[in-house]
Structures are given as structure tokens and as C-alpha cells.
Write a protein that holds these residues in place. Structure first.
Motif, short mmCIF file in Angstrom:
data_model
loop_
_atom_site.label_atom_id
_atom_site.label_comp_id
_atom_site.label_asym_id
_atom_site.label_seq_id
_atom_site.Cartn_x
_atom_site.Cartn_y
_atom_site.Cartn_z
N THR A 55 1.31 -1.19 0.21
CA THR A 55 -0.25 -0.14 -0.10
C THR A 55 0.77 1.48 0.07
O THR A 55 2.13 1.22 0.61
CB THR A 55 -0.99 0.19 1.46
OG1 THR A 55 -0.12 -0.17 1.75
CG2 THR A 55 -1.93 -1.32 1.44
N ASN A 57 0.54 3.69 1.94
CA ASN A 57 1.17 4.62 3.58
C ASN A 57 2.35 3.31 3.91
O ASN A 57 3.12 3.36 4.61
CB ASN A 57 -0.15 4.19 4.33
CG ASN A 57 -0.82 4.73 4.24
OD1 ASN A 57 -0.19 6.41 4.01
ND2 ASN A 57 -2.18 4.84 4.78
N ALA A 58 2.30 2.03 3.90
CA ALA A 58 3.63 1.97 3.78
C ALA A 58 4.86 0.79 2.89
O ALA A 58 5.74 1.52 4.01
CB ALA A 58 2.73 -0.08 3.70
N SER A 80 -4.79 -0.12 -3.21
CA SER A 80 -5.18 0.80 -2.36
C SER A 80 -5.23 -0.03 -1.06
O SER A 80 -5.70 -0.69 -1.13
CB SER A 80 -6.98 0.63 -3.01
OG SER A 80 -7.06 0.08 -3.06
N PRO A 81 -5.50 0.81 0.48
CA PRO A 81 -6.02 0.17 1.17
C PRO A 81 -7.34 -1.17 1.29
O PRO A 81 -7.28 -2.14 2.08
CB PRO A 81 -6.48 0.86 2.12
CG PRO A 81 -5.32 2.45 2.00
CD PRO A 81 -5.58 2.36 1.02
N SER A 82 -8.52 -0.81 0.99
CA SER A 82 -9.59 -1.62 0.48
C SER A 82 -9.05 -2.93 -0.22
O SER A 82 -9.80 -4.09 -0.32
CB SER A 82 -10.86 -0.91 0.14
OG SER A 82 -10.45 -0.45 -1.34
N PHE A 84 -5.82 -3.68 -1.27
CA PHE A 84 -5.18 -4.69 -0.27
C PHE A 84 -5.82 -6.23 0.89
O PHE A 84 -5.85 -6.94 1.14
CB PHE A 84 -4.24 -3.97 0.98
CG PHE A 84 -3.31 -4.87 1.08
CD1 PHE A 84 -1.90 -4.93 0.53
CD2 PHE A 84 -3.07 -5.40 2.82
CE1 PHE A 84 -0.89 -5.59 0.81
CE2 PHE A 84 -2.03 -5.96 3.37
CZ PHE A 84 -0.93 -6.58 2.18
N LEU A 85 -6.69 -5.19 1.83
CA LEU A 85 -8.03 -5.58 2.95
C LEU A 85 -8.38 -7.50 1.81
O LEU A 85 -8.27 -8.54 2.50
CB LEU A 85 -9.44 -4.99 2.61
CG LEU A 85 -8.41 -4.43 4.65
CD1 LEU A 85 -9.96 -3.55 4.84
CD2 LEU A 85 -8.15 -5.36 5.74
N SER A 88 -5.15 -9.91 1.92
CA SER A 88 -4.57 -10.08 3.33
C SER A 88 -5.78 -10.74 4.32
O SER A 88 -6.90 -11.39 4.19
CB SER A 88 -4.78 -8.72 3.95
OG SER A 88 -4.98 -8.92 5.24
N THR A 92 -5.80 -6.14 10.33
CA THR A 92 -5.37 -5.00 10.81
C THR A 92 -3.81 -4.98 9.49
O THR A 92 -3.12 -5.17 10.57
CB THR A 92 -5.08 -4.04 11.68
OG1 THR A 92 -4.61 -5.11 12.52
CG2 THR A 92 -6.00 -3.98 12.11
N GLN A 94 -0.51 -4.62 7.40
CA GLN A 94 0.07 -3.52 7.61
C GLN A 94 1.74 -3.45 6.53
O GLN A 94 1.47 -2.27 6.04
CB GLN A 94 2.00 -4.37 7.51
CG GLN A 94 2.53 -4.78 9.28
CD GLN A 94 3.66 -4.86 9.34
OE1 GLN A 94 3.93 -6.17 8.94
NE2 GLN A 94 4.27 -4.97 10.65
N GLY A 95 0.16 -3.57 4.93
CA GLY A 95 0.47 -3.17 4.07
C GLY A 95 1.25 -3.98 2.83
O GLY A 95 2.24 -3.17 1.89
#
Lengths: 260, 260
Positions: A55, A57-58, A80-82, A84-85, A88, A92, A94-95
Motif C-alpha cells: 500500500t 502508506n506502507a 489501495s488499502p481496500s 489490500f484488505l 490480506s 489490520t 501492515q500493507g
């Protein structure tokens, strides 16, 4: 560096399937490892990293690790975070997530050394138990772990995570049956872990290397033909009212006693 | 014997909340235990069973246990399989679930005996670890377990199940802080489990009873004020490349060494 935005992208779909399906992992010969530390463990142990998902952020937060991994991996995708979810296995993340080629850790078993002490697992079913056992086996420097092929998949995300990276460093071998393995390795002194007052107490045994201790299924213990093939039976004496130990605890106490 | 058919029934709603919420368990003073064996463990240990939920299939299949439990419990409700699923914490429920009054297992701690050997847990967070540790503690006849109040909830369904019923039999005490507990129990020789080359090796220690071994949080270990209050530090020597053990494994090896 490529940005992925759609959950229909073939790389995303592939990662989701690798996370979910042991059959798909077996067919493709790949698995996933998640988190900064596990991905770096894969890199440091020279695993073949096919794809690296990260991600934004990561990649900022762990820029040093990002640089190394993106250089090392065949492909790197920023997601994107979504998105990545969806790939994953944690709530929660880490990305960081890598798709890795299944490992070849069998060379340790080609020639048995006099000092070798192995652990063998017979039809172990719980991925949390398997992950924890691999972690403990590494901590106490077990020479390697042998798994019967009806154990739970060693490449499942829970096992990889629970092993704390031990899967990348610990020699392991998957065989048809432990009974076959023992037949093919007659040099090994073998100890079948059983719950029985007639078996030798683990506290009374001097483990003679090269050796192997075999631990069985959570509910049913070792298969009878595995026990028959073993030269010795070993038991962990219990004093309380409990009838048995969790399989990962039993394996860990045996590893501890064998290695200390 | 009453049939419940609606998921809006107050007894069902209560059971669902007890399953899900540690806060609700604390406020009401009740928790749930599921499965034939755990429910019978509750009965055999004289726990106060407020409500017994059972499916029609289960009451036929386990008629002997059903008769005992329905006589013992204050209320018994027969529920449909789908309604049972809503109160159950497992994917394939057996069809037995009890609502039980929180246990009072603290009398063991009122007077410390010379032979007592305790385990203390400091901010342990994973319910699977806690359940497994309780199971191991019972198997090796630990005198009791002390938990700091910031540990995960001992009454969570995962802990109760993972303990294999040990929760009903093992003395345990929840205290504000371990440091307070140690101050109030100066007779106990105390051992802080740490990862440190300077600490005494567990293999070199003769545990002097009455004593207590303190084990800390999965990521951060023991709190510094707990370590300061302990008279000794103990470590499990590791040989491999792993930096630490799973908390339930570390606790189990310490229990094993202390009790064998």
C-alpha cells in the motif's frame, strides 16, 4: 511500480485464491506471506518472490524494506488499502504481501548426519498448531521437520504467520506416510509420542541421535502403523486431571527435552 | 422443557451478547460454555448453570447428558439448529450450550501452602494462548493461575473451549497488577520469565516452593514493574535463529520445568 485499482485484476484474483485455497497453492506452486517481517524473511532466505503487493502508506512507512523488496521481486504492485484488505488474511494489515514460490527445503534429509534430531508430524490438522510447532522447532534448533502429506497445508497463511518466518529457514520434508519415511531411513532411532502409562517417560530418555520424534493428530494421536514402525514409545507424564495436552504443547515439550 | 423459536427471544439475545461481549459478561456475571463435554465439566465441578440450550438432535444423541443437565440447570430450552447457530461460537456445533455464573476459584490463594507452585500472567492478550496455558497448567498440576486484570477475558468462548474444561477445575485469581499480588504475597519466591542472556537458565534453576513464575504479554513480555518485584529472572535458552517463543509454548515449558 504499477498501481492496481480493480479487484478484478488477474494479480489480485490470483492472490485471493492463493490465500484461500490449498488446492490452488498446490496446483500453481505458489503461496503468500504477509507483513513486513515475513516478507523480509522470505527475501533474506532467498525465496523466489514472484509478486510484491504494497500500500502507499506502507511503502512510505517502511521505505527501506520497500526498496529492497521491490528490487528483489519479479513484479511490484501498489494497491489501495481496500484492495489490500481483499488479499490480506488479517484484520489490520501492515500493507506488505508477497507471492512466493513453494520452498525446497529437503536437502537436509538427503544425508542424515550423526547429530541430526528431527520432528515428524502425523496428520496434524490445525494450522495454528503447525505454525507454532515450526516456530518452536527453529527456536530449539531441530534439524528438520517431516510432515505426512495428510497434515494441514504448510503453506496456509495461518501456518506461515504462526511460524514467525521459521518456514523460510527450517528444513522440512513432506512425505506420503511417516511409516514410509521411517522404512527409508533405518539409521534414525525413532520415538513415537503416545499417551500411555506403559511408554518410557520423556524425562527418563536419552535421545540417541540421529533420531526422530513422531507426534500425531490432535484428536487421534499417531497412526497405528507409525507407532509400529517406531523403535521406542515416549510419553509426557501428566499429574493433573487433564487427559491430554494441546498438540503444539506436547510437540514443544518433546522438542525441548530432545534438544536441551 | 420449553421450545424457543425466535431469535428475538430474550434468552437467545442474552446468550448472543454473552458470547460476543466481554463487557456484558463482566456486567452480568455470566459466561457461556459450549459442547457436551464442557457443559458436563461445568456440572461436575458444581458451577452454577443458569440456562441450558439444546437442539432436538443433540438431546436424543446425548440423552444421558441431556437428562443430567436439564435437571441441574435452572432453565432448559430446546432450540432449532439455525437458532443454535446464532448463539454458538463454532461452525459445526454439537447442540449443547450453557450459560454459567462466573466462577469463584480464589480460595486456593487465601492461604499459601509450602508446596504451592503458581503461574502468573501479565497482560496476556490472545485467548487461544490463555486457553492452552490453562489446559497445560491443569495437566501438570499447577496450584493456580494469577492473571493481571488487563489479560484477555478468561470467560471468552475461545478461552473456555481452549482450556478443555480446565477453567472449571483450576484455581485462578484476577488481580489488579502482578506487582500488587507479589507485594501482598511476600512468602512466594518469584521468577520473572524474560528473554535475556543474563537471566538464570530454566535448566539451572531449582524452583523453591512456594513460588510463582510470571509470564508476560505476547509482544512486550512482562511489565517492568513486575520484573522489578520478582526475586529472580528466568529464561528459556534458545539455540536457533528464532527470537522468541509463542507465549503459550514459553509458559508451558516453564510449567513443565517447574512441575516435573
Amino acid at each position: 511500480m504499477l498501481f492496481l485499482k480493480s479487484k478484478d485484476n488477474i494479480n489480485i484474483k490470483n492472490a485471493v485464491k492463493l490465500k484461500k485455497s490449498a488446492k490452488y497453492r498446490r496446483e500453481t506452486g505458489y503461496f503468500t506471506a504477509e507483513g513486513v517481517r515475513l516478507c523480509m524473511d522470505a527475501l533474506y532466505s532467498n525465496a523466489v518472490i514472484d509478486t510484491f503487493f504494497v500500500t502507499e502508506n506502507a511503502l512510505k512507512k517502511y521505505s527501506c524494506e520497500y526498496n529492497k523488496l521491490s528490487e528483489y521481486a519479479d513484479k511490484t504492485f501498489v494497491v489501495s488499502p481496500s484492495l489490500f484488505l481483499s488479499i490480506s488474511d488479517t484484520d489490520t494489515p501492515q500493507g506488505f504481501l508477497c507471492i512466493i514460490k513453494v520452498l525446497d527445503k529437503t536437502s537436509q534429509f538427503d544425508t542424515i548426519k550423526n547429530s541430526d534430531k528431527f520432528l515428524a508430524l502425523d496428520n496434524l490438522q490445525d494450522p495454528n498448531n503447525l505454525g507454532t510447532i515450526l516456530r518452536t522447532a527453529e527456536a530449539f534448533n531441530i534439524s528438520g521437520v517431516i510432515l505426512s502429506k495428510d497434515c494441514c497445508d504448510i503453506y496456509s497463511p495461518k501456518v506461515v504467520r504462526g511460524s514467525m518466518g521459521a518456514i523460510f529457514r527450517l528444513p522440512f520434508l513432506i512425505c506420503d506416510t511417516l511409516s514410509d519415511f521411517l522404512t527409508n531411513n533405518p539409521r534414525l532411532t525413532s520415538y513415537a509420542a503416545v499417551v500411555s502409562p506403559d511408554a518410557d517417560k520423556v524425562t527418563d530418555i536419552d535421545f540417541i541421535s540421529p533420531c526422530v520424534v513422531a507426534v500425531g493428530n490432535e484428536g487421534n494421536g499417531l497412526k497405528s502403523d507409525t507407532i509400529e514402525k517406531c523403535s521406542n514409545c515416549v510419553t509426557i507424564p501428566m499429574k493433573g486431571r487433564a487427559e491430554s495436552l494441546n498438540a503444539s504443547i506436547a510437540a514443544s515439550i518433546l522438542i525441548w527435552e530432545m534438544m536441551k
